[in-house]
Every structure is written in structure tokens, then in C-alpha cells.
Scaffold this active site. Sequence first.
Site, PDB file in Angstrom:
ATOM      1  N   LYS A  73       0.842  -1.216   0.000  1.00 40.14           N
ATOM      2  CA  LYS A  73       0.000   0.000   0.000  1.00 40.14           C
ATOM      3  C   LYS A  73       0.872   1.259   0.000  1.00 40.14           C
ATOM      4  O   LYS A  73       0.735   2.144   0.851  1.00 40.14           O
ATOM      5  CB  LYS A  73      -0.964  -0.006   1.183  1.00 40.14           C
ATOM      6  N   ASP A 131       3.609   7.970  -1.271  1.00 39.61           N
ATOM      7  CA  ASP A 131       4.663   8.901  -0.910  1.00 39.61           C
ATOM      8  C   ASP A 131       4.829   9.869  -2.073  1.00 39.61           C
ATOM      9  O   ASP A 131       4.034   9.857  -3.023  1.00 39.61           O
ATOM     10  CB  ASP A 131       5.965   8.132  -0.617  1.00 39.61           C
ATOM     11  N   ILE A 132       5.861  10.694  -2.014  1.00 36.82           N
ATOM     12  CA  ILE A 132       6.138  11.586  -3.145  1.00 36.82           C
ATOM     13  C   ILE A 132       6.508  10.736  -4.355  1.00 36.82           C
ATOM     14  O   ILE A 132       6.932   9.586  -4.224  1.00 36.82           O
ATOM     15  CB  ILE A 132       7.238  12.595  -2.810  1.00 36.82           C
ATOM     16  N   ASP A 133       6.354  11.308  -5.538  1.00 41.25           N
ATOM     17  CA  ASP A 133       6.503  10.548  -6.779  1.00 41.25           C
ATOM     18  C   ASP A 133       7.834   9.811  -6.859  1.00 41.25           C
ATOM     19  O   ASP A 133       7.883   8.621  -7.206  1.00 41.25           O
ATOM     20  CB  ASP A 133       6.385  11.484  -7.991  1.00 41.25           C
ATOM     21  N   THR A 153       9.929   8.818  -4.550  1.00 41.48           N
ATOM     22  CA  THR A 153      10.061   7.722  -3.594  1.00 41.48           C
ATOM     23  C   THR A 153       9.239   6.515  -4.027  1.00 41.48           C
ATOM     24  O   THR A 153       9.695   5.369  -3.932  1.00 41.48           O
ATOM     25  CB  THR A 153       9.622   8.192  -2.198  1.00 41.48           C
ATOM     26  N   THR A 179     -11.424  -2.685   3.246  1.00 45.01           N
ATOM     27  CA  THR A 179     -12.664  -3.397   3.565  1.00 45.01           C
ATOM     28  C   THR A 179     -13.015  -3.332   5.040  1.00 45.01           C
ATOM     29  O   THR A 179     -14.099  -3.761   5.433  1.00 45.01           O
ATOM     30  CB  THR A 179     -12.577  -4.876   3.123  1.00 45.01           C
TER      31      THR A 179
END
Length: 242
Positions: A76, A79-81, A83, A129
Site C-alpha cells: 500500500k 509517498d512523493i513521486d 520515492t 474493507t
Amino acid sequence: MTPAALDLSVPAADASDPRLIVALDVPTIAEAQALVARIGDEAVFFKIGYQLAFAGGLELARDLKASGRKVFLDMKLLDIDNTVARGVENVVRLGVDMLTLHAYPKAMRAAVDAARGSDLCLLGVTVLTSMDADDLTEAGYAMTPDELVRRRAAQARDAGMGGIVCSAHEAGAVRAIVGSAMAIVTPGIRPAAADHGDQKRVMTPAAALTAGASHLVVGRPISAATDPAAAARAIRLEMARG
């Protein structure tokens, strides 16, 4: 990025079904290895999440792949692009089959660019969920779970993701949005009469596949069973009716 490398075909009921993903939600590598051994040939696809990843699960992922099994790495990411992209590049090198990230548009676009040309199926997590409408309100969303899932599904499709993670209750609506090529992975699967635990939006295996899911994630109904192999076999039989 497409999920073309995934086997979405429907196997015979007496064969291990790659649509069934067993969650290795146990605290140690030894317990995970024992669970895989007890399941034997009744399942070929396994999920590694935070708990096991932080106990050495990435090495276990390599071992599972070396043994011919499939691996779903449930991290999941968000983060910044840069990373996200660098993390996805290393997951590609790891050789697993699926990876999750939260379905935020910028993160998904960065991940798709980083995985381009590989067989890694990137999955956008829409709404967990374990969350219902009250939980979303508390988190600051002015949407129902269904509305947020639909928005995230369309954004994942537009970003070029390989699939979506959502409740089976939203699988039909998501399938209408993403089309037939993308994977729809549904956790919160419980056999008929099973305890729901902390899951709030659950469905039986057959109903989930009928609704439009391509893969089912099953944890405690198998891992907590007295005979995990028999539990996995029973779920596959339910899936064959879906």
C-alpha cells in the site's frame, strides 16, 4: 502497464486455482513457511503484507517465487513521486507478481512509469474493507465508500494500472468502469457461515467472482483453520461455483 502476465483463466475445480490468494498474515517467517507447507498444492498464490515483510518477508517472497509460486506484495505504497518510483523499481527486481499502492493519481502515475516494461501488476487500493461510511466521514471524506471506490477505480484505469483492490460489494461497479482487462482483487472474503472478524464489507467466494472479481484474498479462514489445506480446497470448490 497491463495485467497480461496474470493468469485470469478459470482452472478446473480439482487444480490449484491462481485466483485464490492466501494471506500469510502471521508474525514470523517460520510460521509462514509452516503454513505454506501445510497448504501444499492447494494454493499457489500468497500475499505478504506489512507484518511479515518487516519480519523478513521479502526474502520469503524470493523463496516462494523460486519454488514456482506467485507472490502478492501488499505494501500500500503512498509517498512523493520519486520515492514511489524508486520503491517500485526495486519491487520489479524482486520479481513478485502483484504490488499494491494507495490509489492516489500522482502515486499511481509514478508507479506505472517505474514498472513499465515489466510483468509486475500494480494494484490501486480504493477503500479498505475494514472501513464503512462512518469511518470515511471521520477521515474527512464527504463520500460514501461506493462513491470513493468508483472515483479511485476510474483514476486507476486512466493511470494505466494493472488492477484494483476493492470490496467484492463494489466489484461489479468497478468492473463496469475498468473493463475486462484489469484485475479486481477482493479481500474480505469469507466462506458461508464464517466469522467476519474486523471486516465490515465481506462476501462469499462464489458471490465475489460472480460480482466481477478476478482474484480473492483469503486470510484467517485458511490460516486459522485446523486443516489449512482442507480449508483452501473448500474455498476453491466454492469458487468453482462462482
